[in-house]
Design a protein around this motif. Structure first.
Motif, PDB file in Angstrom:
ATOM      1  N   GLY A 141       0.843  -1.203   0.000  1.00  0.00           N
ATOM      2  CA  GLY A 141       0.000   0.000   0.000  1.00  0.00           C
ATOM      3  C   GLY A 141       0.867   1.238   0.000  1.00  0.00           C
ATOM      4  N   THR A 142       0.210   2.374  -0.150  1.00  0.00           N
ATOM      5  CA  THR A 142       0.938   3.636  -0.104  1.00  0.00           C
ATOM      6  C   THR A 142       0.771   4.221   1.279  1.00  0.00           C
ATOM      7  OG1 THR A 142      -0.977   4.803  -0.912  1.00  0.00           O
ATOM      8  CG2 THR A 142       0.635   4.140  -2.550  1.00  0.00           C
ATOM      9  N   PRO A 143       1.744   4.973   1.702  1.00  0.00           N
ATOM     10  CA  PRO A 143       1.634   5.567   3.026  1.00  0.00           C
ATOM     11  C   PRO A 143       0.422   6.498   3.118  1.00  0.00           C
ATOM     12  CG  PRO A 143       3.871   5.799   2.138  1.00  0.00           C
ATOM     13  CD  PRO A 143       3.013   5.242   1.058  1.00  0.00           C
ATOM     14  N   ALA A 144      -0.089   6.672   4.297  1.00  0.00           N
ATOM     15  CA  ALA A 144      -1.282   7.493   4.533  1.00  0.00           C
ATOM     16  C   ALA A 144      -1.045   8.947   4.158  1.00  0.00           C
ATOM     17  CB  ALA A 144      -1.709   7.389   5.989  1.00  0.00           C
ATOM     18  N   TRP A 145       0.135   9.461   4.373  1.00  0.00           N
ATOM     19  CA  TRP A 145       0.414  10.868   4.049  1.00  0.00           C
ATOM     20  C   TRP A 145       0.338  11.108   2.548  1.00  0.00           C
ATOM     21  CZ3 TRP A 145       4.509  12.167   0.962  1.00  0.00           C
ATOM     22  CH2 TRP A 145       5.517  11.212   0.797  1.00  0.00           C
ATOM     23  N   ARG A 146       0.733  10.073   1.754  1.00  0.00           N
ATOM     24  CA  ARG A 146       0.650  10.216   0.301  1.00  0.00           C
ATOM     25  C   ARG A 146      -0.808  10.276  -0.150  1.00  0.00           C
ATOM     26  NH1 ARG A 146       4.931   6.526  -2.575  1.00  0.00           N
ATOM     27  NH2 ARG A 146       6.422   8.155  -2.116  1.00  0.00           N
ATOM     28  N   GLU A 147      -1.644   9.463   0.432  1.00  0.00           N
ATOM     29  CA  GLU A 147      -3.082   9.487   0.117  1.00  0.00           C
ATOM     30  C   GLU A 147      -3.702  10.822   0.504  1.00  0.00           C
ATOM     31  OE1 GLU A 147      -5.235   7.454  -1.478  1.00  0.00           O
ATOM     32  OE2 GLU A 147      -3.478   6.263  -2.018  1.00  0.00           O
ATOM     33  N   ALA A 148      -3.340  11.331   1.654  1.00  0.00           N
ATOM     34  CA  ALA A 148      -3.872  12.622   2.111  1.00  0.00           C
ATOM     35  C   ALA A 148      -3.419  13.747   1.188  1.00  0.00           C
ATOM     36  CB  ALA A 148      -3.421  12.895   3.547  1.00  0.00           C
ATOM     37  N   THR A 149      -2.186  13.690   0.704  1.00  0.00           N
ATOM     38  CA  THR A 149      -1.674  14.710  -0.217  1.00  0.00           C
ATOM     39  C   THR A 149      -2.427  14.652  -1.538  1.00  0.00           C
ATOM     40  OG1 THR A 149       0.503  14.554   0.799  1.00  0.00           O
ATOM     41  CG2 THR A 149       0.396  15.593  -1.355  1.00  0.00           C
ATOM     42  N   ARG A 150      -2.666  13.449  -2.033  1.00  0.00           N
ATOM     43  CA  ARG A 150      -3.431  13.303  -3.283  1.00  0.00           C
ATOM     44  C   ARG A 150      -4.859  13.821  -3.114  1.00  0.00           C
ATOM     45  NH1 ARG A 150      -1.654   7.310  -5.202  1.00  0.00           N
ATOM     46  NH2 ARG A 150       0.408   7.888  -5.949  1.00  0.00           N
ATOM     47  N   ALA A 151      -5.474  13.535  -1.997  1.00  0.00           N
ATOM     48  CA  ALA A 151      -6.846  13.996  -1.746  1.00  0.00           C
ATOM     49  C   ALA A 151      -6.900  15.522  -1.699  1.00  0.00           C
ATOM     50  CB  ALA A 151      -7.369  13.405  -0.443  1.00  0.00           C
ATOM     51  N   ARG A 152      -5.919  16.132  -1.009  1.00  0.00           N
ATOM     52  CA  ARG A 152      -5.869  17.600  -0.972  1.00  0.00           C
ATOM     53  C   ARG A 152      -5.626  18.175  -2.361  1.00  0.00           C
ATOM     54  NH1 ARG A 152      -1.527  17.997   2.774  1.00  0.00           N
ATOM     55  NH2 ARG A 152      -2.160  16.295   4.090  1.00  0.00           N
ATOM     56  N   SER A 153      -4.781  17.519  -3.116  1.00  0.00           N
ATOM     57  CA  SER A 153      -4.471  17.971  -4.474  1.00  0.00           C
ATOM     58  C   SER A 153      -5.722  17.900  -5.355  1.00  0.00           C
ATOM     59  CB  SER A 153      -3.352  17.114  -5.065  1.00  0.00           C
ATOM     60  OG  SER A 153      -3.096  17.504  -6.389  1.00  0.00           O
ATOM     61  N   ARG A 154      -6.478  16.800  -5.274  1.00  0.00           N
ATOM     62  CA  ARG A 154      -7.716  16.667  -6.048  1.00  0.00           C
ATOM     63  C   ARG A 154      -8.749  17.703  -5.613  1.00  0.00           C
ATOM     64  NH1 ARG A 154      -8.700  11.091  -4.702  1.00  0.00           N
ATOM     65  NH2 ARG A 154      -6.534  10.504  -4.736  1.00  0.00           N
ATOM     66  N   PHE A 155      -8.851  17.904  -4.299  1.00  0.00           N
ATOM     67  CA  PHE A 155      -9.785  18.910  -3.781  1.00  0.00           C
ATOM     68  C   PHE A 155      -9.419  20.297  -4.308  1.00  0.00           C
ATOM     69  CE2 PHE A 155     -11.072  21.991  -0.517  1.00  0.00           C
ATOM     70  CZ  PHE A 155     -12.438  21.771  -0.521  1.00  0.00           C
ATOM     71  N   PHE A 156      -8.140  20.630  -4.300  1.00  0.00           N
ATOM     72  CA  PHE A 156      -7.677  21.917  -4.811  1.00  0.00           C
ATOM     73  C   PHE A 156      -7.964  22.042  -6.307  1.00  0.00           C
ATOM     74  CE2 PHE A 156      -4.309  24.448  -6.836  1.00  0.00           C
ATOM     75  CZ  PHE A 156      -4.577  25.681  -6.243  1.00  0.00           C
TER      76      PHE A 156
END
Length: 169
Positions: free
Chosen positions: A5-20
């Motif tokens: 899996g990918t680390p949780a921080w990477r998922e959170a960064t992608r989610a913020r990036s998509r939201f932005f």
């Protein structure tokens, strides 16, 4: 050993990036929509001005034609006071002769003849496009006095009317 899996921080960064990205896209769509609405309103104002000028032109042309026919047939005397009577087809938004009390309740976008001042009057759909003096007539409509004399009747603006910066006379 490879991680599944990918680390949780990477998922959170992608989610913020998509939201932005979606927020930026929504903001851009909103700006385009507001610009379009503003331009559409400008075009609507231009269309109303064209309709006003067309009606005034039709009234003036009918007055000239009536004067020519009168001269051709040897009629004398002033033409009738209401220039709308000279038209073969009256505009759909013409309400007829109205007094001051009746005129206070007309719907926007209507033409009428005021026999008390011998004026052709138009109540704009959008008063924000209209600027200039009202010639002491009060209200926000356009008034044109019917002037009779030698030759065809004339329509004289009772004020200096500016519609989106263009003079209406």
């Amino acid at each position: 050993m490879a991680s599944t899996g990918t680390p949780a921080w990477r998922e959170a960064t992608r989610a913020r990036s998509r939201f932005f990205e979606w927020g930026l896209m929504a903001g851009l769509v909103l700006v385009v929509l507001l610009t379009f609405m503003h331009q559409a309103q400008q075009v609507q104002g231009q269309a109303e001005l064209a309709a006003i000028k067309r009606t005034l032109g039709a009234l003036r042309t009918a007055a000239v034609m009536d004067d020519l026919q009168a001269r051709l047939h040897g009629r004398s005397g002033p033409p009738g006071a209401n220039p709308f009577d000279l038209l073969q087809l009256r505009p759909e938004n013409y309400l007829g002769p109205l007094g001051a009390a009746q005129a206070a309740t007309v719907r926007p976008g209507s033409w009428w003849f005021d026999p008390q001042c011998s004026c052709v009057v138009y109540a704009p759909l959008e008063t924000r496009w209209l600027a200039g003096s009202t010639g002491g007539t009060g209200g926000t409509g356009l008034r044109f006095r019917v002037v009779t004399g030698e030759g065809p009747l004339q329509l004289a603006a009772l004020g200096t009317y500016l519609w989106q910066g263009q003079r209406v006379d």
